[in-house]
Each structure stands twice: as structure tokens, then as C-alpha cells.
Design a protein around this motif. Structure first.
Motif, PDB file in Angstrom:
ATOM      1  N   PHE A  23       0.874  -1.165   0.000  1.00  0.00           N
ATOM      2  CA  PHE A  23       0.000   0.000   0.000  1.00  0.00           C
ATOM      3  C   PHE A  23       0.913   1.216   0.000  1.00  0.00           C
ATOM      4  O   PHE A  23       1.515   1.556   1.021  1.00  0.00           O
ATOM      5  N   GLY A  24       1.061   1.828  -1.155  1.00  0.00           N
ATOM      6  CA  GLY A  24       2.054   2.884  -1.300  1.00  0.00           C
ATOM      7  C   GLY A  24       3.442   2.292  -1.153  1.00  0.00           C
ATOM      8  O   GLY A  24       3.781   1.298  -1.788  1.00  0.00           O
ATOM      9  N   ALA A  25       4.249   2.891  -0.297  1.00  0.00           N
ATOM     10  CA  ALA A  25       5.615   2.402  -0.102  1.00  0.00           C
ATOM     11  C   ALA A  25       5.689   1.296   0.949  1.00  0.00           C
ATOM     12  O   ALA A  25       6.759   0.709   1.162  1.00  0.00           O
ATOM     13  N   ARG A  26       4.572   0.986   1.567  1.00  0.00           N
ATOM     14  CA  ARG A  26       4.582   0.018   2.671  1.00  0.00           C
ATOM     15  C   ARG A  26       4.182  -1.370   2.197  1.00  0.00           C
ATOM     16  O   ARG A  26       3.107  -1.557   1.640  1.00  0.00           O
ATOM     17  N   GLU A  27       5.067  -2.337   2.396  1.00  0.00           N
ATOM     18  CA  GLU A  27       4.766  -3.730   2.086  1.00  0.00           C
ATOM     19  C   GLU A  27       4.084  -4.374   3.287  1.00  0.00           C
ATOM     20  O   GLU A  27       4.667  -4.497   4.354  1.00  0.00           O
ATOM     21  N   VAL A  28       2.834  -4.784   3.097  1.00  0.00           N
ATOM     22  CA  VAL A  28       2.066  -5.400   4.187  1.00  0.00           C
ATOM     23  C   VAL A  28       2.252  -6.913   4.194  1.00  0.00           C
ATOM     24  O   VAL A  28       2.309  -7.533   5.255  1.00  0.00           O
ATOM     25  N   VAL A  29       2.325  -7.503   3.008  1.00  0.00           N
ATOM     26  CA  VAL A  29       2.654  -8.928   2.855  1.00  0.00           C
ATOM     27  C   VAL A  29       3.889  -9.005   1.982  1.00  0.00           C
ATOM     28  O   VAL A  29       3.931  -8.410   0.905  1.00  0.00           O
ATOM     29  N   ARG A  30       4.898  -9.748   2.457  1.00  0.00           N
ATOM     30  CA  ARG A  30       6.208  -9.728   1.806  1.00  0.00           C
ATOM     31  C   ARG A  30       6.629 -11.118   1.337  1.00  0.00           C
ATOM     32  O   ARG A  30       7.012 -11.971   2.135  1.00  0.00           O
ATOM     33  N   ARG A  31       6.483 -11.357   0.046  1.00  0.00           N
ATOM     34  CA  ARG A  31       7.013 -12.566  -0.585  1.00  0.00           C
ATOM     35  C   ARG A  31       6.661 -13.824   0.208  1.00  0.00           C
ATOM     36  O   ARG A  31       7.511 -14.614   0.592  1.00  0.00           O
ATOM     37  N   LEU A  32       5.372 -14.000   0.425  1.00  0.00           N
ATOM     38  CA  LEU A  32       4.856 -15.092   1.249  1.00  0.00           C
ATOM     39  C   LEU A  32       4.671 -16.351   0.416  1.00  0.00           C
ATOM     40  O   LEU A  32       4.050 -16.326  -0.647  1.00  0.00           O
ATOM     41  N   ASN A  80      -1.804  -8.938  15.611  1.00  0.00           N
ATOM     42  CA  ASN A  80      -2.566  -7.969  14.820  1.00  0.00           C
ATOM     43  C   ASN A  80      -1.605  -7.126  13.991  1.00  0.00           C
ATOM     44  O   ASN A  80      -0.568  -6.681  14.477  1.00  0.00           O
ATOM     45  N   GLY A  81      -1.952  -6.929  12.708  1.00  0.00           N
ATOM     46  CA  GLY A  81      -1.103  -6.142  11.823  1.00  0.00           C
ATOM     47  C   GLY A  81      -0.003  -6.935  11.149  1.00  0.00           C
ATOM     48  O   GLY A  81       0.821  -6.358  10.424  1.00  0.00           O
ATOM     49  N   ALA A  82      -0.005  -8.267  11.335  1.00  0.00           N
ATOM     50  CA  ALA A  82       1.063  -9.088  10.743  1.00  0.00           C
ATOM     51  C   ALA A  82       0.874  -9.308   9.248  1.00  0.00           C
ATOM     52  O   ALA A  82       1.817  -9.683   8.557  1.00  0.00           O
ATOM     53  N   GLY A  83      -0.344  -9.092   8.736  1.00  0.00           N
ATOM     54  CA  GLY A  83      -0.610  -9.307   7.317  1.00  0.00           C
ATOM     55  C   GLY A  83      -1.563 -10.456   7.038  1.00  0.00           C
ATOM     56  O   GLY A  83      -1.778 -10.817   5.877  1.00  0.00           O
TER      57      GLY A  83
END
Length: 304
Positions: free
Chosen positions: A14-23, A39-42
């Protein structure tokens, strides 16, 4: 019945923020698989991608062999989905039975079968006695069970659940768990996102712990507990800092951890041998131990 779920390098920004990373995920047919994390882990973002509600930024995922980006309609035909928050106010004046019959039609269940299928899932989630009450009069636990029933109307190969017991009382949670156990017995593949450790331990054949959008570790609950590789001595004391200083580096201490409550967890090879040493050490250093217990590792210890 049952289908596979696979994800490779699944990423969402979301924009510059990766919420889920190469899962990466691999869920076999008929398996109950957990996504566990704070909470907030993706977790919810991952679920929304797998249910075709959110497009991945990069990476791929397949459900029952169908790519979620290239064949979303095929994916949706094969999954049932119960979300974390259910907007019941939209149709709260409907009865439970009416809600299910409408949902059945939306799932393209043949018209002559809608009423029968609604009755079947009402029975499955033990809502038949309340079927003709308005949803606005349902308790939170009943609403959760009705949402689960909606996800089962079209007999999906894969059931995807986001925090299925969030906010429920103990009795309602156990009812949901019992329903999921019965579905496991029928061969339905279940992917459940949760931050309740006891829920993951109770339900899941395997889990992936994720944090900050990344997979940290994957395995069965038993395998992950074994990786902790130690008994856990739990100490309640007002002198937590002094206790940690006293035991740090001792050969029988494998690891130290402070909890948010201020307790100290001491991981040792053998609690029976370590406890007398801990008592002697506390006396020598003037550390007041209010309560000392020990246990085998749990998913709490794995998670922490």
C-alpha cells in the motif's frame, strides 16, 4: 472434495509500505492450515488476496489449481469465505433462513435446491431452532455461525476463515471449532487466520507464523513446540531484572524471556534439575520469588 492452496512470493503493498512480503504457502487437500500472527502481521491482507478481494502487487497464488488473478471467477466458485467482520446491519431485518436462501441464489445454487440447502446448513451449525428469527435478534455467536453457514452453502472445496472466533464467548468458540472438525472429517480444506494460539493448537494440522508480512516458521504444532526444545519455568517476581541478571549465561539456562505482564520465562533442558538451582540462586541474590511453575512448551512459547 477438498482443494489445494498455493502461494509463491505473494506480495501486497500500500504505497511504499509492504504489508505482505514474498509469502510462500502450500496447503494440501483436506488439510486444516493456520496463519498465526499478531494484529497487523498481514493475515487479513493475505486472506483478502486469496479470496480475490484484493489484487496482489506481485507474486502468484492458486486455489484448486486456478490462478487468483487470471481465473478469479473459477476461484470464487470453489471457496467459501467467512470474514472477520460481518456487516449484519445491511440485512438484519431478514430471518436467518431468508438470508441463507438469498445467499444460495447468489452462489448459483439451483433454485429448486436453495431452500433444501439452506435447511441443511442451518442444521449443520445448530441454528434450525432460530431459523425464522430476525438476524438483528441473533447473538454474536449465532451471527458468526450464520456467516459460516453462508460460506458452506455451495459445498466449497476450500473454506477460508478470517478470525472465526473473534469476540466470541468460550461456548460459542467451541461450537465453531466442533463445526470445523466435522468439515475436516468430510475432507474440506480449511485455511484459518487467527491470533488465538489455543485455536491454532486445537484445529490446525500445520501453521505458518507470520510477522510484519513475512513467514517466520512453518510446521505442525507438535513440531514447532519441539523446536523450542526446553521445559519452561515461569517466575512471577517483582525483581525480574535482578533475576535475569543472576541467571543469564548459566549453563542450564537455554533462553530467557520477559512477558508483557512482567513475568520471567526461563527455558531449561530439564525443569526438575533446574528448579533447585533456581531456588538456591534466588536466596543467594536476595530475589523474592512470588510464584514458580513449570510446564512443557506451548504455542505461546513458540510464538513468543
Amino acid at each position: 472434495m477438498g482443494g489445494s492452496v498455493e502461494a509463491e512470493q505473494l506480495t501486497r503493498s500500500f504505497g511504499a509500505r509492504e504489508v505482505v512480503r514474498r509469502l510462500d504457502l502450500e496447503v494440501g487437500k483436506g488439510e486444516v492450515f493456520g496463519l498465526l500472527g499478531p494484529n497487523g502481521a498481514g493475515k487479513t491482507t493475505t486472506i483478502r488476496m486469496l479470496t480475490t478481494l484484493l489484487a496482489p502487487t506481485s507474486g502468484t497464488a492458486r486455489i484448486c489449481g486456478y490462478d487468483i488473478s487470471k481465473h478469479p471467477a473459477q476461484v470464487r466458485r470453489r471457496i467459501g469465505y467467512a470474514s472477520q467482520n460481518v456487516p449484519w446491519q445491511v440485512n438484519s431485518q431478514l430471518t436467518g433462513r431468508e438470508k441463507l436462501e438469498i445467499e444460495a441464489a447468489l452462489y448459483h445454487v439451483p433454485r429448486r435446491q436453495c431452500r433444501t440447502r439452506a435447511a441443511e446448513v442451518l442444521e449443520l451449525v445448530e441454528l434450525t431452532p432460530h431459523a425464522d428469527r430476525r438476524i438483528s435478534h441473533y447473538s454474536g455467536g449465532m451471527q458468526k455461525r450464520l456467516d459460516l453457514a453462508c460460506g458452506l452453502l455451495h459445498q466449497p472445496d476450500v473454506l477460508i476463515l478470517d478470525e472465526p472466533s473473534l469476540g466470541l464467548d468460550v461456548q460459542s468458540r467451541h461450537r465453531i471449532w466442533d463445526h470445523l472438525d466435522s468439515l475436516r472429517g468430510e475432507g474440506v480444506t480449511i485455511l484459518v487466520a487467527t491470533n488465538y494460539l489455543d485455536e491454532a493448537d486445537r484445529l490446525c494440522d500445520r501453521i505458518t507464523i507470520i510477522d510484519d508480512g513475512r513467514a517466520v516458521v512453518t510446521g505442525s504444532p507438535a513440531e514447532l513446540k519441539k523446536k523450542v526444545g526446553a521445559d519452561v519455568i515461569q517466575v512471577v517476581t517483582q525483581d525480574a531484572g535482578r533475576l535475569q541478571e543472576a541467571v543469564a549465561g548459566l549453563p542450564w539456562v537455554k533462553r530467557l524471556l520477559s512477558t508483557e505482564a512482567g513475568d520471567v520465562h526461563i527455558y531449561v533442558e530439564d525443569a526438575a534439575e533446574a528448579l533447585p538451582a533456581l531456588m538456591r540462586l534466588s536466596i543467594d541474590h536476595g530475589v523474592d520469588l512470588e510464584r514458580v511453575t513449570y510446564k512443557e512448551p506451548t504455542l505461546d512459547d513458540v510464538f513468543l
